[in-house]
Design a protein around this motif. Structure first.
Motif, PDB file in Angstrom:
ATOM      1  N   PRO A 121       0.799  -1.236   0.000  1.00  0.00           N
ATOM      2  CA  PRO A 121       0.000   0.000   0.000  1.00  0.00           C
ATOM      3  C   PRO A 121       0.830   1.285   0.000  1.00  0.00           C
ATOM      4  N   GLU A 122       2.048   1.224   0.541  1.00  0.00           N
ATOM      5  CA  GLU A 122       2.888   2.433   0.559  1.00  0.00           C
ATOM      6  C   GLU A 122       3.267   2.884  -0.846  1.00  0.00           C
ATOM      7  N   GLN A 123       3.097   2.005  -1.840  1.00  0.00           N
ATOM      8  CA  GLN A 123       3.416   2.365  -3.218  1.00  0.00           C
ATOM      9  C   GLN A 123       2.433   3.392  -3.783  1.00  0.00           C
ATOM     10  N   LEU A 124       1.334   3.608  -3.087  1.00  0.00           N
ATOM     11  CA  LEU A 124       0.430   4.688  -3.494  1.00  0.00           C
ATOM     12  C   LEU A 124       1.140   6.032  -3.460  1.00  0.00           C
ATOM     13  N   ASP A 125       2.072   6.184  -2.520  1.00  0.00           N
ATOM     14  CA  ASP A 125       2.842   7.432  -2.440  1.00  0.00           C
ATOM     15  C   ASP A 125       3.706   7.610  -3.678  1.00  0.00           C
ATOM     16  N   VAL A 126       4.270   6.506  -4.170  1.00  0.00           N
ATOM     17  CA  VAL A 126       5.085   6.562  -5.387  1.00  0.00           C
ATOM     18  C   VAL A 126       4.219   6.972  -6.570  1.00  0.00           C
ATOM     19  N   LEU A 127       3.020   6.387  -6.648  1.00  0.00           N
ATOM     20  CA  LEU A 127       2.107   6.730  -7.738  1.00  0.00           C
ATOM     21  C   LEU A 127       1.723   8.210  -7.681  1.00  0.00           C
ATOM     22  N   ALA A 128       1.524   8.711  -6.461  1.00  0.00           N
ATOM     23  CA  ALA A 128       1.186  10.129  -6.295  1.00  0.00           C
ATOM     24  C   ALA A 128       2.335  11.016  -6.776  1.00  0.00           C
ATOM     25  N   LYS A 129       3.567  10.627  -6.452  1.00  0.00           N
ATOM     26  CA  LYS A 129       4.734  11.405  -6.886  1.00  0.00           C
ATOM     27  C   LYS A 129       4.866  11.388  -8.406  1.00  0.00           C
ATOM     28  N   GLN A 130       4.590  10.218  -9.004  1.00  0.00           N
ATOM     29  CA  GLN A 130       4.663  10.138 -10.460  1.00  0.00           C
ATOM     30  C   GLN A 130       3.591  11.014 -11.112  1.00  0.00           C
ATOM     31  N   SER A 131       2.429  11.084 -10.485  1.00  0.00           N
ATOM     32  CA  SER A 131       1.362  11.948 -11.007  1.00  0.00           C
ATOM     33  C   SER A 131       1.765  13.410 -10.938  1.00  0.00           C
ATOM     34  N   LEU A 132       2.409  13.792  -9.823  1.00  0.00           N
ATOM     35  CA  LEU A 132       2.903  15.166  -9.694  1.00  0.00           C
ATOM     36  C   LEU A 132       3.999  15.442 -10.723  1.00  0.00           C
ATOM     37  N   GLY A 133       4.757  14.404 -11.043  1.00  0.00           N
ATOM     38  CA  GLY A 133       5.787  14.560 -12.066  1.00  0.00           C
ATOM     39  C   GLY A 133       5.181  14.877 -13.427  1.00  0.00           C
ATOM     40  N   GLU A 134       4.034  14.269 -13.717  1.00  0.00           N
ATOM     41  CA  GLU A 134       3.334  14.587 -14.967  1.00  0.00           C
ATOM     42  C   GLU A 134       2.902  16.048 -14.966  1.00  0.00           C
ATOM     43  N   ASN A 135       2.458  16.527 -13.810  1.00  0.00           N
ATOM     44  CA  ASN A 135       2.071  17.938 -13.689  1.00  0.00           C
ATOM     45  C   ASN A 135       3.276  18.847 -13.930  1.00  0.00           C
ATOM     46  N   ARG A 136       4.432  18.437 -13.380  1.00  0.00           N
ATOM     47  CA  ARG A 136       5.638  19.256 -13.537  1.00  0.00           C
ATOM     48  C   ARG A 136       6.032  19.366 -15.003  1.00  0.00           C
ATOM     49  N   LYS A 137       5.971  18.243 -15.718  1.00  0.00           N
ATOM     50  CA  LYS A 137       6.317  18.272 -17.144  1.00  0.00           C
ATOM     51  C   LYS A 137       5.338  19.136 -17.933  1.00  0.00           C
ATOM     52  N   ALA A 138       4.056  19.046 -17.574  1.00  0.00           N
ATOM     53  CA  ALA A 138       3.048  19.853 -18.269  1.00  0.00           C
ATOM     54  C   ALA A 138       3.262  21.338 -18.027  1.00  0.00           C
ATOM     55  N   LEU A 139       3.588  21.706 -16.794  1.00  0.00           N
ATOM     56  CA  LEU A 139       3.808  23.111 -16.454  1.00  0.00           C
ATOM     57  C   LEU A 139       5.052  23.656 -17.139  1.00  0.00           C
ATOM     58  N   LYS A 140       6.108  22.859 -17.189  1.00  0.00           N
ATOM     59  CA  LYS A 140       7.325  23.303 -17.876  1.00  0.00           C
ATOM     60  C   LYS A 140       7.042  23.519 -19.357  1.00  0.00           C
ATOM     61  N   GLY A 141       6.178  22.672 -19.910  1.00  0.00           N
ATOM     62  CA  GLY A 141       5.792  22.844 -21.305  1.00  0.00           C
ATOM     63  C   GLY A 141       4.989  24.120 -21.507  1.00  0.00           C
ATOM     64  N   LEU A 142       4.076  24.400 -20.583  1.00  0.00           N
ATOM     65  CA  LEU A 142       3.257  25.621 -20.684  1.00  0.00           C
ATOM     66  C   LEU A 142       4.109  26.873 -20.635  1.00  0.00           C
TER      67      LEU A 142
END
Length: 288
Positions: A121-142
């Motif tokens: 279950p602690e891997q949910l934190d990893v998934l959350a971080k990866q989701s935030l990473g997608e946000n970071r890439k999108a923002l850098k693109g914007l």
């Protein structure tokens, strides 16, 4: 100069240089292939409808407490998986085989992640971080988009403010990570990589549109590409959805529901065997 043939039983564009006998032999072979494939496809579609009914029934009865985060995650994944499963079925039924393969890739990602999270279950934190990473890439693109093309409120400062709250560790979704953690690297290196070709402007996928003769000469352009993959896509999607439902249902399920899962899995194995036999029988063309 190729003679472009149309119709469900004439998938290739044959050259005029072949003799009439060769053309009819090839046409008869294609008809035989499509006839066998159509029967298997019909069976796979019928199975998919049964799988859909089972999924609706199971997902409709699942409940979770607010504190059961992994179970809630599994239930939500099940709902999303059903949506993508239906998309695969709809695309195959519409003879859109390549797009079905692209959607199937998402289903595969869902089950890989769920396997890992269910075990750890602690891997949910990893998934959350990866989701935030997608946000970071999108923002850098914007930030590279000109100010004239952005809304007034989307300034460099507003983007930087959000970016400052994200870290480089958040690198985006990583299918390799989830395949490795779930012990499914063999699936990643075979099925997942194959499905990748349908998700990009890949030459690997484009090759299927360009049949060649013994001299490696392009003899036309295929129209109905991927027909032979239709049954496999359906059975794979059904198998993945069943796996997700089993995880979401948990260990404490009643014997009747467990029996339904077992029967559905057995049907999938039978279909896989049928597809494998059909594939072996069509390995050699009479004009190869």
């Amino acid at each position: 100069m190729p003679a472009h043939l149309t119709g469900n039983d004439r998938e290739y564009a044959f050259p005029w240089t072949r003799s009439p006998r060769e053309n009819w032999q090839k046409r008869d072979f294609c008809r035989s292939l499509f006839s066998m494939n159509a029967q298997t496809l019909s069976t796979a579609v019928a199975h998919s409808r049964e799988m859909d009914r089972l999924a609706v029934s199971e997902l409709g009865t699942m409940q979770a407490l607010q504190t059961e985060k992994v179970r809630i995650f599994a239930m939500a994944t099940g709902r999303r998986a059903l949506t993508y499963f239906r998309a695969v079925v709809s695309l195959v039924e519409s003879n859109l085989y390549e797009p079905a393969g692209a959607v199937l890739r998402v289903l595969l990602e869902l089950v890989l992640v769920l396997h890992v999270v269910n075990d750890s279950p602690e891997q949910l934190d990893v998934l959350a971080k990866q989701s935030l990473g997608e946000n970071r890439k999108a923002l850098k693109g914007l930030k590279t988009v000109s100010l004239d093309s952005r809304p007034e409120w989307l300034t460099d400062d507003s983007i930087e403010k959000v970016l400052s709250e994200l870290t480089m560790e958040q690198s985006g979704f990583n299918a390799h990570y989830w395949a490795d953690k779930s012990g499914n690297m063999e699936t990643y290196n075979t099925m997942y990589r194959r499905l990748n070709a349908f998700s990009h402007a890949s030459l690997v996928a484009l090759d299927a549109y360009l049949p060649v003769n013994a001299k490696a000469e392009i003899i036309g352009v295929r129209g109905d590409v991927g027909r032979e993959s239709g049954p496999q896509f359906l059975v794979s999607a059904s198998s993945i959805l069943l796996g997700i439902l089993q995880i979401a249902a948990g260990e404490d399920i009643d014997p009747i529901r467990r029996e339904k899962f077992t029967a559905m899995a057995a049907e999938q194995v039978s279909l896989q065997e049928q597809i494998a036999l059909e594939s072996d029988s069509l390995t050699v063309s009479p004009l190869s």
